[in-house]
Design a protein around this motif. Structure first.
Motif, PDB file in Angstrom:
ATOM      1  N   ARG A 136       0.836  -1.213   0.000  1.00 19.73           N
ATOM      2  CA  ARG A 136       0.000   0.000   0.000  1.00 19.73           C
ATOM      3  C   ARG A 136       0.868   1.260   0.000  1.00 19.73           C
ATOM      4  O   ARG A 136       0.574   2.221  -0.723  1.00 19.73           O
ATOM      5  CB  ARG A 136      -0.921   0.013   1.227  1.00 19.73           C
ATOM      6  CG  ARG A 136      -2.034  -1.023   1.193  1.00 19.73           C
ATOM      7  CD  ARG A 136      -2.904  -0.905   2.446  1.00 19.73           C
ATOM      8  NE  ARG A 136      -3.641   0.347   2.463  1.00 19.73           N
ATOM      9  CZ  ARG A 136      -4.278   0.840   3.537  1.00 19.73           C
ATOM     10  NH1 ARG A 136      -4.223   0.177   4.688  1.00 19.73           N
ATOM     11  NH2 ARG A 136      -4.938   1.973   3.462  1.00 19.73           N
ATOM     12  N   ILE A 137       1.934   1.249   0.796  1.00 15.17           N
ATOM     13  CA  ILE A 137       2.842   2.398   0.836  1.00 15.17           C
ATOM     14  C   ILE A 137       3.526   2.585  -0.521  1.00 15.17           C
ATOM     15  O   ILE A 137       3.636   3.711  -1.034  1.00 15.17           O
ATOM     16  CB  ILE A 137       3.906   2.217   1.943  1.00 15.17           C
ATOM     17  CG1 ILE A 137       3.264   2.200   3.334  1.00 15.17           C
ATOM     18  CG2 ILE A 137       4.968   3.315   1.854  1.00 15.17           C
ATOM     19  CD1 ILE A 137       2.678   3.508   3.805  1.00 15.17           C
ATOM     20  N   GLY A 166       1.190  12.434  -7.997  1.00 14.73           N
ATOM     21  CA  GLY A 166       0.779  13.400  -6.980  1.00 14.73           C
ATOM     22  C   GLY A 166       0.922  12.879  -5.563  1.00 14.73           C
ATOM     23  O   GLY A 166       0.735  13.630  -4.609  1.00 14.73           O
ATOM     24  N   VAL A 167       1.225  11.608  -5.411  1.00  9.78           N
ATOM     25  CA  VAL A 167       1.410  10.931  -4.107  1.00  9.78           C
ATOM     26  C   VAL A 167       0.088  10.846  -3.332  1.00  9.78           C
ATOM     27  O   VAL A 167      -0.605  11.841  -3.136  1.00  9.78           O
ATOM     28  CB  VAL A 167       2.483  11.615  -3.231  1.00  9.78           C
ATOM     29  CG1 VAL A 167       2.698  10.841  -1.934  1.00  9.78           C
ATOM     30  CG2 VAL A 167       3.801  11.749  -3.983  1.00  9.78           C
ATOM     31  N   ASP A 168      -0.221   9.655  -2.887  1.00  5.83           N
ATOM     32  CA  ASP A 168      -1.435   9.414  -2.097  1.00  5.83           C
ATOM     33  C   ASP A 168      -1.078   9.555  -0.611  1.00  5.83           C
ATOM     34  O   ASP A 168      -0.824   8.569   0.086  1.00  5.83           O
ATOM     35  CB  ASP A 168      -1.979   8.018  -2.415  1.00  5.83           C
ATOM     36  CG  ASP A 168      -3.211   7.660  -1.597  1.00  5.83           C
ATOM     37  OD1 ASP A 168      -3.701   8.526  -0.853  1.00  5.83           O
ATOM     38  OD2 ASP A 168      -3.670   6.504  -1.713  1.00  5.83           O
ATOM     39  N   SER A 188      13.907   6.781   2.638  1.00  5.27           N
ATOM     40  CA  SER A 188      14.343   7.639   1.523  1.00  5.27           C
ATOM     41  C   SER A 188      13.180   7.928   0.576  1.00  5.27           C
ATOM     42  O   SER A 188      13.014   9.054   0.091  1.00  5.27           O
ATOM     43  CB  SER A 188      15.475   6.969   0.745  1.00  5.27           C
ATOM     44  OG  SER A 188      16.619   6.832   1.546  1.00  5.27           O
ATOM     45  N   ALA A 189      12.373   6.898   0.312  1.00  4.69           N
ATOM     46  CA  ALA A 189      11.236   7.065  -0.598  1.00  4.69           C
ATOM     47  C   ALA A 189      10.201   8.031  -0.012  1.00  4.69           C
ATOM     48  O   ALA A 189       9.664   8.890  -0.715  1.00  4.69           O
ATOM     49  CB  ALA A 189      10.592   5.711  -0.878  1.00  4.69           C
ATOM     50  N   ASP A 198      -2.975  17.753   5.117  1.00  6.17           N
ATOM     51  CA  ASP A 198      -2.475  16.428   5.481  1.00  6.17           C
ATOM     52  C   ASP A 198      -1.790  16.433   6.838  1.00  6.17           C
ATOM     53  O   ASP A 198      -1.804  15.425   7.554  1.00  6.17           O
ATOM     54  CB  ASP A 198      -1.510  15.920   4.402  1.00  6.17           C
ATOM     55  CG  ASP A 198      -2.219  15.624   3.085  1.00  6.17           C
ATOM     56  OD1 ASP A 198      -3.351  15.120   3.126  1.00  6.17           O
ATOM     57  OD2 ASP A 198      -1.637  15.908   2.024  1.00  6.17           O
ATOM     58  N   TYR A 199      -1.174  17.548   7.191  1.00  8.58           N
ATOM     59  CA  TYR A 199      -0.556  17.673   8.520  1.00  8.58           C
ATOM     60  C   TYR A 199      -1.623  17.508   9.598  1.00  8.58           C
ATOM     61  O   TYR A 199      -1.446  16.756  10.559  1.00  8.58           O
ATOM     62  CB  TYR A 199       0.125  19.033   8.627  1.00  8.58           C
ATOM     63  CG  TYR A 199       0.763  19.342   9.963  1.00  8.58           C
ATOM     64  CD1 TYR A 199       1.791  18.551  10.468  1.00  8.58           C
ATOM     65  CD2 TYR A 199       0.366  20.452  10.715  1.00  8.58           C
ATOM     66  CE1 TYR A 199       2.408  18.843  11.685  1.00  8.58           C
ATOM     67  CE2 TYR A 199       0.975  20.757  11.928  1.00  8.58           C
ATOM     68  CZ  TYR A 199       1.988  19.946  12.405  1.00  8.58           C
ATOM     69  OH  TYR A 199       2.588  20.252  13.610  1.00  8.58           O
TER      70      TYR A 199
END
Length: 337
Positions: free
Chosen positions: A39-40, A48-50, A83-84, A324-325
């Motif tokens: 999932r990650i 856009g990154v989930d 890192s990712a 998101d924060y």
């Protein structure tokens, strides 16, 4: 060395001193590290990154479970997850998520290092951490600090602080505090209460050395009784006496110690309130407390916050943060009392 190896290695979370824990982040009962790693990986690769998936997975797993996810990710993606994540996320969410990838002791050690490196010292952060951690927690922080930074915490603190303030922090870092005992020594309680009074309010000028010795060496239950007994000698309680006798960083340090001895979770609740009482939260303080206490006592901090500030911590975070924060912090808060 990969970041996974550096930060996750063989270090494990240790709750020191036998203190009861009140975590908001607890082990996921149906934990599957390979499924979470997948999932990650998908969330990072998504255009856009989930962020929502990253938050939902990592804020609802304990450090030990996140560690397993990171190793599963490395096996799967042939790259390390830290890192990712660092490449995929931006502040302030990045700071929260990367903080969660460290054990509590690793996180504290890193925050201390950040407070004393470079020009100028972040005394407020240094005081918060060193004056609020138990003897066992400080011992673990010293061990981890040495492993991460190849330096002794005592030497770094000594090189970056001075005067009575430095002496107090070094006394705490030396971890000579007595362990709690089932035996109540009323004579010693009375002697220490009188000594605190004689060294401060009773005389002109403060014998700071005597205050440091008592507050850095006696057990917490003993000191709680000492502060109660102190009121029979002094017209002021211990906190009022500190405010009258010393100033600056030394005053803040002694006050933090006494507040934590009396009610550590209320101390953190008040710190959170101070961090969010103006428009725009002090993100550094807010992030540090939420990340460092979520597997220790954040549930009780949450209860103290509601009891003393009239609204829930969840509601206050929602009012002072966004995006998101906010989502990550509210997930760590894990409830609206």
């Amino acid at each position: 060395m990969s970041l996974v190896s550096e930060f996750l290695g063989q270090l494990t979370l240790t709750l020191g001193g036998g203190e009861p824990s009140y975590p908001t982040v607890v082990p996921e009962p149906n934990f599957d590290p390979d499924k979470d790693a997948a999932r990650i990986e998908t969330a990072i690769k998504t255009k856009g990154v989930d962020e929502h998936t990253i938050i939902d997975v990592l804020t609802k797993r304990t450090y030990n479970q996140r560690r397993e996810i990171a190793f599963a990710y490395e096996r799967r993606a042939k790259k390390d997850m830290i890192s990712a994540l660092k490449a995929a996320l931006s502040c302030p969410l990045e700071t929260v998520i990367l903080g969660l990838m460290k054990s509590t002791s690793q996180y504290d050690a890193s925050e201390i290092k950040s407070s004393i490196k470079g020009l100028g010292t972040d005394e407020e952060s240094l005081i918060e951490i060193l004056c609020s951690r138990s003897n066992a927690e400080l011992q673990d922080i010293k061990r981890v600090y040495k492993e991460l930074f190849k330096k002794d915490l005592e030497k770094d603190v000594a090189g970056d602080t001075s005067g009575d303030f430095g002496k107090l922090l070094l006394a705490l870092v030396s971890t000579t505090r007595d362990e709690p005992s089932s035996v109540v020594d009323n004579q010693k309680i009375d002697d220490d209460a009188r000594a605190l009074y004689d060294a401060g309010v009773k005389r002109k000028g403060t014998d700071v050395k005597a205050w440091i010795a008592i507050m850095s060496q006696r057990s917490v239950p003993h000191l709680q009784r000492v502060f109660e007994r102190y009121k029979s000698y002094s017209p002021y309680d211990m906190q009022e006496s500190i405010r009258k006798e010393v100033k600056g960083d030394l005053e803040m340090s002694f006050l933090t110690l006494v507040q934590c001895f009396e009610n550590k979770q209320l101390y953190f609740a008040n710190r959170l309130q101070d961090a969010m009482k103006t428009k725009g939260a002090k993100e550094k303080v807010l992030t540090r407390i939420m990340v460092s206490r979520c597997e220790v006592d954040l549930k009780k901090i949450r209860q103290e916050y509601k009891a003393h500030h009239g609204k829930s911590l969840h509601q206050t975070i929602a009012e002072h943060t966004k995006g998101d924060y906010q989502r990550a912090l509210l997930s760590l808060c894990a409830g609206d009392d």
